[in-house]
Structure formats: C-alpha cells, structure tokens
Scaffold this motif. Structure first.
Motif, PDB file in Angstrom:
ATOM      1  N   LEU A 136       0.826  -1.211   0.000  1.00  0.00           N
ATOM      2  CA  LEU A 136       0.000   0.000   0.000  1.00  0.00           C
ATOM      3  C   LEU A 136       0.860   1.262   0.000  1.00  0.00           C
ATOM      4  N   TRP A 137       2.010   1.167   0.637  1.00  0.00           N
ATOM      5  CA  TRP A 137       2.881   2.329   0.753  1.00  0.00           C
ATOM      6  C   TRP A 137       3.581   2.654  -0.565  1.00  0.00           C
ATOM      7  N   ALA A 138       4.007   1.638  -1.298  1.00  0.00           N
ATOM      8  CA  ALA A 138       4.763   1.865  -2.538  1.00  0.00           C
ATOM      9  C   ALA A 138       3.972   2.676  -3.569  1.00  0.00           C
ATOM     10  N   PRO A 139       2.738   2.316  -3.917  1.00  0.00           N
ATOM     11  CA  PRO A 139       2.028   3.142  -4.904  1.00  0.00           C
ATOM     12  C   PRO A 139       1.637   4.516  -4.365  1.00  0.00           C
ATOM     13  N   THR A 140       1.500   4.636  -3.051  1.00  0.00           N
ATOM     14  CA  THR A 140       1.202   5.945  -2.478  1.00  0.00           C
ATOM     15  C   THR A 140       2.364   6.905  -2.722  1.00  0.00           C
ATOM     16  N   ILE A 141       3.577   6.402  -2.578  1.00  0.00           N
ATOM     17  CA  ILE A 141       4.749   7.239  -2.850  1.00  0.00           C
ATOM     18  C   ILE A 141       4.872   7.495  -4.348  1.00  0.00           C
TER      19      ILE A 141
ATOM     20  N   ALA B  49      20.493  -6.897   4.217  1.00  0.00           N
ATOM     21  CA  ALA B  49      20.363  -6.674   2.772  1.00  0.00           C
ATOM     22  C   ALA B  49      18.894  -6.535   2.380  1.00  0.00           C
ATOM     23  N   PHE B  50      18.048  -7.388   2.935  1.00  0.00           N
ATOM     24  CA  PHE B  50      16.621  -7.335   2.599  1.00  0.00           C
ATOM     25  C   PHE B  50      16.012  -5.995   3.016  1.00  0.00           C
ATOM     26  N   SER B  51      16.286  -5.568   4.244  1.00  0.00           N
ATOM     27  CA  SER B  51      15.689  -4.307   4.705  1.00  0.00           C
ATOM     28  C   SER B  51      16.295  -3.104   3.974  1.00  0.00           C
ATOM     29  N   GLY B  52      17.588  -3.150   3.670  1.00  0.00           N
ATOM     30  CA  GLY B  52      18.212  -2.058   2.937  1.00  0.00           C
ATOM     31  C   GLY B  52      17.664  -1.920   1.529  1.00  0.00           C
ATOM     32  N   ILE B  53      17.464  -3.051   0.858  1.00  0.00           N
ATOM     33  CA  ILE B  53      16.887  -3.014  -0.486  1.00  0.00           C
ATOM     34  C   ILE B  53      15.463  -2.485  -0.438  1.00  0.00           C
TER      35      ILE B  53
ATOM     36  N   LEU C 211      11.844   1.973  -1.781  1.00  0.00           N
ATOM     37  CA  LEU C 211      10.779   2.929  -1.457  1.00  0.00           C
ATOM     38  C   LEU C 211      11.262   4.367  -1.618  1.00  0.00           C
ATOM     39  N   PHE C 212      12.492   4.636  -1.201  1.00  0.00           N
ATOM     40  CA  PHE C 212      13.014   5.997  -1.338  1.00  0.00           C
ATOM     41  C   PHE C 212      13.211   6.370  -2.804  1.00  0.00           C
ATOM     42  N   SER C 213      13.565   5.391  -3.637  1.00  0.00           N
ATOM     43  CA  SER C 213      13.762   5.688  -5.063  1.00  0.00           C
ATOM     44  C   SER C 213      12.441   6.006  -5.758  1.00  0.00           C
ATOM     45  N   LEU C 214      11.325   5.552  -5.210  1.00  0.00           N
ATOM     46  CA  LEU C 214      10.020   5.864  -5.806  1.00  0.00           C
ATOM     47  C   LEU C 214       9.654   7.340  -5.656  1.00  0.00           C
ATOM     48  N   SER C 215      10.323   8.035  -4.753  1.00  0.00           N
ATOM     49  CA  SER C 215      10.025   9.455  -4.544  1.00  0.00           C
ATOM     50  C   SER C 215      10.848  10.350  -5.462  1.00  0.00           C
ATOM     51  N   ASP C 216      11.353   9.796  -6.563  1.00  0.00           N
ATOM     52  CA  ASP C 216      12.166  10.516  -7.542  1.00  0.00           C
ATOM     53  C   ASP C 216      13.468  11.033  -6.948  1.00  0.00           C
ATOM     54  N   ALA C 217      13.999  10.344  -5.965  1.00  0.00           N
ATOM     55  CA  ALA C 217      15.311  10.696  -5.425  1.00  0.00           C
ATOM     56  C   ALA C 217      16.385  10.135  -6.355  1.00  0.00           C
ATOM     57  N   SER C 218      17.587  10.629  -6.229  1.00  0.00           N
ATOM     58  CA  SER C 218      18.667  10.158  -7.097  1.00  0.00           C
ATOM     59  C   SER C 218      19.069   8.731  -6.716  1.00  0.00           C
ATOM     60  N   ILE C 219      19.715   8.065  -7.653  1.00  0.00           N
ATOM     61  CA  ILE C 219      20.180   6.701  -7.421  1.00  0.00           C
ATOM     62  C   ILE C 219      21.195   6.678  -6.285  1.00  0.00           C
ATOM     63  N   LEU C 220      22.054   7.685  -6.242  1.00  0.00           N
ATOM     64  CA  LEU C 220      23.082   7.741  -5.215  1.00  0.00           C
ATOM     65  C   LEU C 220      22.477   7.892  -3.821  1.00  0.00           C
ATOM     66  N   SER C 221      21.510   8.779  -3.688  1.00  0.00           N
ATOM     67  CA  SER C 221      20.901   8.968  -2.363  1.00  0.00           C
ATOM     68  C   SER C 221      20.048   7.763  -1.965  1.00  0.00           C
TER      69      SER C 221
ATOM     70  N   GLY D 296      22.549   5.114  -0.967  1.00  0.00           N
ATOM     71  CA  GLY D 296      23.163   5.467   0.311  1.00  0.00           C
ATOM     72  C   GLY D 296      22.239   5.228   1.486  1.00  0.00           C
ATOM     73  N   LEU D 297      20.980   5.622   1.345  1.00  0.00           N
ATOM     74  CA  LEU D 297      20.025   5.403   2.423  1.00  0.00           C
ATOM     75  C   LEU D 297      19.788   3.909   2.629  1.00  0.00           C
ATOM     76  N   GLY D 298      19.654   3.163   1.541  1.00  0.00           N
ATOM     77  CA  GLY D 298      19.473   1.721   1.655  1.00  0.00           C
ATOM     78  C   GLY D 298      20.667   1.041   2.292  1.00  0.00           C
ATOM     79  N   LEU D 299      21.873   1.469   1.927  1.00  0.00           N
ATOM     80  CA  LEU D 299      23.083   0.901   2.504  1.00  0.00           C
ATOM     81  C   LEU D 299      23.176   1.215   3.996  1.00  0.00           C
ATOM     82  N   ALA D 300      22.889   2.450   4.367  1.00  0.00           N
ATOM     83  CA  ALA D 300      22.937   2.826   5.785  1.00  0.00           C
ATOM     84  C   ALA D 300      21.888   2.066   6.590  1.00  0.00           C
ATOM     85  N   PHE D 301      20.676   1.993   6.076  1.00  0.00           N
ATOM     86  CA  PHE D 301      19.606   1.296   6.780  1.00  0.00           C
ATOM     87  C   PHE D 301      19.917  -0.198   6.880  1.00  0.00           C
ATOM     88  N   GLY D 302      20.444  -0.771   5.809  1.00  0.00           N
ATOM     89  CA  GLY D 302      20.805  -2.180   5.832  1.00  0.00           C
ATOM     90  C   GLY D 302      21.928  -2.470   6.805  1.00  0.00           C
ATOM     91  N   ALA D 303      22.909  -1.580   6.901  1.00  0.00           N
ATOM     92  CA  ALA D 303      24.018  -1.774   7.840  1.00  0.00           C
ATOM     93  C   ALA D 303      23.526  -1.726   9.284  1.00  0.00           C
TER      94      ALA D 303
END
Length: 134
Positions: free
Chosen positions: A30-35, A82-86, A91-101, A104-111
């Motif tokens: 439900l969250w993914a299409p909302t974003i 890895a699962f939670s970071g991906i 989800l963050f990439s669906l908000s038209d954020a850059s690939i790098l950000s 980075g957010l996925g890597l930080a959250f996954g770590a």
C-alpha cells in the motif's frame, strides 16, 4: 494375521508463519504506490507495483523467518540487513530521489539493521546456533 501399516500423517497447513509476512507485505504494498503516485490519480501500473511489491516483501520475510535458522548467524544477519536495505532504498527511489541517495540510504539502513540483527542473534543463541536455555 498381518497388522496394517500406519498411514503417514502429512503436514497440515498452518497460517501461523504467514501472519507477520502478509501484514508487512500488505502495508508495504500500500505504501509503494502511495509514494509513486505523488498526489496524482491512481493508475493500473501503480496498482501492479503495489501488488508485486507486497508479494515480494511477504515472500522474502517468510523465507527469512522460516528457513533463516539454517544459516550461520553472521550470514542470517547480513541477509536481514540486505533485505531491509533493499526495501527501504526501493521505497526511497520511488520518490524521484537520485540513485546515489537511494543507494546510500538503503546501505545505511541495511548496515544498521544487519548490525542489530547480529547483536540479537548473538545474544540469544549459544555457540552452536541453538536458542539460549535461559
């Protein structure tokens, strides 16, 4: 007189292992299409995105919960990280954020998630990987 052979009892289907994965999958779906819709009208493509996202997240959580115990605690913690970071990076990439950000957010959250999972597994298992007796 011959005795009859015992009929093997098949495994019964239980919904116990699917409650949490399905609930989290539906919320993620439900969250993914909302974003993705960004305040616009809902389209069939966004509904498909939500359905596929929900199925993938529910199946991933179910597999990690059901079959993760066969992995060593380090690999299991890395798999959860890895699962939670991906998932968060997607989800963050669906908000038209850059690939790098998004990466980075996925890597930080996954770590952070992997570190927390390792700590949890390390403190709740003995050296052989069995649940601690306390």
């Amino acid at each position: 007189m011959a005795a009859h052979a015992a009929v093997p009892v098949g495994r019964q289907f239980s919904t116990h292992g699917w409650g949490v994965p399905v609930t989290l999958g539906v919320l993620y779906g439900l969250w993914a299409p909302t974003i993705a819709r960004d305040g616009g009208p809902l389209t069939w493509g966004q509904l498909g995105l939500g359905l596929i996202s929900a199925v993938v997240v529910a199946a991933g959580i179910h597999l990690l919960r059901r079959h993760g115990h066969v992995l060593p605690r380090e690999v299991r913690a890395a798999a959860w990280g890895a699962f939670s970071g991906i998932a968060v990076g997607f989800l963050f990439s669906l908000s038209d954020a850059s690939i790098l950000s998004s990466s980075g957010l996925g890597l930080a959250f996954g770590a952070v998630t992997g570190t927390a999972a390792y700590y949890l597994f390390y403190t709740h298992e003995d050296a052989a990987g069995r649940p601690a007796p306390y």
